[in-house]
Design an enzyme around this catalytic site. Structure first.
Site, PDB file in Angstrom:
ATOM      1  CB  CYS A  18       8.842 -13.577   1.874  1.00  0.00           C
ATOM      2  SG  CYS A  18       8.352 -13.014   0.229  1.00  0.00           S
ATOM      3  CG  HIS A  19       6.002 -18.924  -0.387  1.00  0.00           C
ATOM      4  ND1 HIS A  19       6.406 -20.226  -0.201  1.00  0.00           N
ATOM      5  CD2 HIS A  19       5.132 -18.930  -1.419  1.00  0.00           C
ATOM      6  CE1 HIS A  19       5.785 -20.991  -1.094  1.00  0.00           C
ATOM      7  NE2 HIS A  19       5.003 -20.232  -1.833  1.00  0.00           N
TER       8      HIS A  19
END
Length: 91
Positions: free
Chosen positions: A49-50
């Site tokens: 994810c980020h």
């Protein structure tokens, strides 16, 4: 090293971010429980994810569901862009 494993055909990458990714299948975090059948239990799964926070939760959930080959991309796409692929666009 994770970078070399990500270029291998022996892993499945699962991402729960909507923007940049380093390959793999886009499955948002809230859809993972309903889409478990799409995730191969026999292959290594690298969750991303980020920043690595949501993907850590997804990785823990997958392990609870019996997936034994699960790795969280620590630091997420941001760390990947900073440490592995500085040309990657950051968001």
């Amino acid at each position: 090293m994770l970078a070399s494993r990500c270029t291998s055909s022996t892993y499945a990458s699962l991402t729960n971010t909507r923007s940049a990714q380093i390959g793999g299948k886009l499955i948002p975090q809230n859809e993972v429980p309903q889409r478990l059948a799409e995730i191969d239990r026999e292959r290594e799964v690298i969750v991303q994810c980020h920043s690595g926070i949501r993907s850590q939760r997804v990785a823990e959930f997958l392990k609870q569901q019996g997936y034994s080959k699960v790795v969280n991309l620590a630091g997420g796409i941001t760390a990947w862009a900073n440490e592995i692929d500085p040309k990657m666009q950051k968001y």
